[in-house]
Design a protein around this motif. Sequence first.
Motif, PDB file in Angstrom:
ATOM      1  N   ARG A 188       0.817  -1.222   0.000  1.00  0.00           N
ATOM      2  CA  ARG A 188       0.000   0.000   0.000  1.00  0.00           C
ATOM      3  C   ARG A 188       0.850   1.272   0.000  1.00  0.00           C
ATOM      4  N   LEU A 189       2.159   1.103  -0.222  1.00  0.00           N
ATOM      5  CA  LEU A 189       3.063   2.242  -0.268  1.00  0.00           C
ATOM      6  C   LEU A 189       3.553   2.475  -1.691  1.00  0.00           C
ATOM      7  N   ALA A 190       4.038   3.678  -1.944  1.00  0.00           N
ATOM      8  CA  ALA A 190       4.687   3.954  -3.216  1.00  0.00           C
ATOM      9  C   ALA A 190       5.964   3.122  -3.316  1.00  0.00           C
ATOM     10  N   VAL A 191       6.473   2.980  -4.520  1.00  0.00           N
ATOM     11  CA  VAL A 191       7.658   2.137  -4.730  1.00  0.00           C
ATOM     12  C   VAL A 191       8.816   2.582  -3.848  1.00  0.00           C
ATOM     13  N   ALA A 296      -6.727   9.586  12.880  1.00  0.00           N
ATOM     14  CA  ALA A 296      -7.132  10.739  12.076  1.00  0.00           C
ATOM     15  C   ALA A 296      -8.640  10.750  11.867  1.00  0.00           C
ATOM     16  N   SER A 297      -9.211   9.587  11.563  1.00  0.00           N
ATOM     17  CA  SER A 297     -10.659   9.499  11.373  1.00  0.00           C
ATOM     18  C   SER A 297     -11.398   9.833  12.654  1.00  0.00           C
ATOM     19  N   ALA A 298     -10.845   9.412  13.797  1.00  0.00           N
ATOM     20  CA  ALA A 298     -11.466   9.736  15.082  1.00  0.00           C
ATOM     21  C   ALA A 298     -11.512  11.238  15.283  1.00  0.00           C
ATOM     22  N   GLY A 299     -10.439  11.917  14.903  1.00  0.00           N
ATOM     23  CA  GLY A 299     -10.414  13.365  15.064  1.00  0.00           C
ATOM     24  C   GLY A 299     -11.421  14.075  14.192  1.00  0.00           C
ATOM     25  N   TYR A 300     -11.474  13.718  12.922  1.00  0.00           N
ATOM     26  CA  TYR A 300     -12.406  14.371  12.003  1.00  0.00           C
ATOM     27  C   TYR A 300     -13.857  14.090  12.379  1.00  0.00           C
ATOM     28  N   THR A 301     -14.174  12.820  12.629  1.00  0.00           N
ATOM     29  CA  THR A 301     -15.560  12.480  12.950  1.00  0.00           C
ATOM     30  C   THR A 301     -15.965  13.032  14.309  1.00  0.00           C
ATOM     31  N   TYR A 327      -2.978  10.781   4.428  1.00  0.00           N
ATOM     32  CA  TYR A 327      -1.645  10.181   4.479  1.00  0.00           C
ATOM     33  C   TYR A 327      -1.576   9.095   5.555  1.00  0.00           C
ATOM     34  N   ASN A 328      -0.541   8.269   5.457  1.00  0.00           N
ATOM     35  CA  ASN A 328      -0.187   7.298   6.485  1.00  0.00           C
ATOM     36  C   ASN A 328       1.134   7.734   7.102  1.00  0.00           C
ATOM     37  N   LEU A 339       6.260   8.868   5.850  1.00  0.00           N
ATOM     38  CA  LEU A 339       5.032   9.644   5.682  1.00  0.00           C
ATOM     39  C   LEU A 339       4.605   9.473   4.230  1.00  0.00           C
ATOM     40  N   GLN A 340       3.533   8.709   4.029  1.00  0.00           N
ATOM     41  CA  GLN A 340       3.059   8.389   2.685  1.00  0.00           C
ATOM     42  C   GLN A 340       1.724   9.055   2.435  1.00  0.00           C
ATOM     43  N   ARG A 341       1.680  10.008   1.534  1.00  0.00           N
ATOM     44  CA  ARG A 341       0.424  10.657   1.177  1.00  0.00           C
ATOM     45  C   ARG A 341      -0.360   9.753   0.233  1.00  0.00           C
ATOM     46  N   VAL A 342      -1.698   9.862   0.306  1.00  0.00           N
ATOM     47  CA  VAL A 342      -2.562   9.086  -0.577  1.00  0.00           C
ATOM     48  C   VAL A 342      -3.509  10.033  -1.296  1.00  0.00           C
ATOM     49  N   ASP A 343      -4.034   9.592  -2.464  1.00  0.00           N
ATOM     50  CA  ASP A 343      -4.954  10.431  -3.220  1.00  0.00           C
ATOM     51  C   ASP A 343      -6.394  10.132  -2.817  1.00  0.00           C
ATOM     52  N   ASP A 344      -7.348  10.724  -3.532  1.00  0.00           N
ATOM     53  CA  ASP A 344      -8.753  10.557  -3.182  1.00  0.00           C
ATOM     54  C   ASP A 344      -9.252   9.129  -3.377  1.00  0.00           C
TER      55      ASP A 344
END
Length: 404
Positions: A188-191, A296-301, A327-328, A339-344
């Motif tokens: 699930r990470l970039a190369v 992160a989801s806990a914070g937003y929700t 991101y992860n 620190l791996q950013r992810v798209d939508d």
Amino acid sequence: MKHRIVLLGAGYAGAYTAGILARRLSPADTEITVVNAEPDFVQRMRLHQLAAGQEIAAPKLADVFAGTGIRLRLARVTAVDPERRVVAVAHADGGSGELGYDTLFYALGSRVADHGVPGVAENAFDVAGRPSALTLRERLDGLERRGAGGSVLVVGDGLTGIETATEIAESRPGLPVTLVARGELGARLAVGAGGHLRRACDRLGITVLEHTTVEAVEATRVLCADGTALASDATVWAAGFAVSPIAAAGGLEVTANGRIVVDRTMRSLSHPDVYAVGDSAHAIGDNGRPLPMSCASAGYTGRQATDAIVGRLTGRGIENTRLVYAYNAISLGRRDGILQRVDDEARPRPTYVGGRKAARIKWGIVTAALWSSSHPTFGLPRRTRRLAAVPDGSAHTPAGQAVA
């Protein structure tokens, strides 16, 4: 009678939300109670560090809520009855009781998922809670005292498994660590980030077994689908999380895996006086996908539910909080990270941040999460708002107060 707000769980979302509600709603109209099984605030994001042998701050919840007017009830939630609007609890001394509410904030989080694998409950360790992390720590201490180089097997290559394996390997170099991955490590990470992860495992001496499925956990070994047996003096199960069956048993509308189905404001679709956040909630993010189980989801929700509760009780508008997963942040011991950013679409972006800079970013995230949760009312203007009038005057709600 005051409008009774009961919050189940004092983790990152629960502790922070309780303080914000106490700050924004008038104590003349509201009564806020937090129910939590443990007396301390648990830094769940750092439990792998605790298991590895490090000391992790655990502020007393009584101190966290001191002076806020919030009532703390130390008890384990055993059932929720949304039709009667009561919560059943069990105390450590064996006693039990019920707690009534007008608005319920459900933030009970998640626990380790065994996926039906035989022997996990009896023979595996985990870092899903403070007691279990301390139990693993005692086991690792014992292996080190024995001095025979006992082996540690971490099952699961998600964020928890990676962080646990690298933390133990760095903190206890005398214990050989093996990480069992169901698929390809770092898939699930970039190369580039995946390569960084592999180099970190090599540096720490971690043996990685990819494309390996564990079918049973025994006291001194695990059995794999291909017929091999892997010796293990301490098997750590990090193959995912599951929510408590309490919500489903109480009749709330839940998904197949037991998460409460909520609307954009974190309000239960089946019972509008219940709000669910964090791992307990099936919340759809701004990208149209369910938010993953994460801090992160806990914070937003949690922020969205807080705004919704205050807005509805006071008759004011409700602003939409951003519901994103961007991101992860993965720690690889104390001096390395990714620190791996992810798209939508939740796919990894090509670039990543690694090494000490990523480790510092992750340290900043967990430090900020601890501080905000253990100082939930600091720096906020006391904008206590009286509750709005409601025409019919619902049960448990005096005339002149609103129901959520």
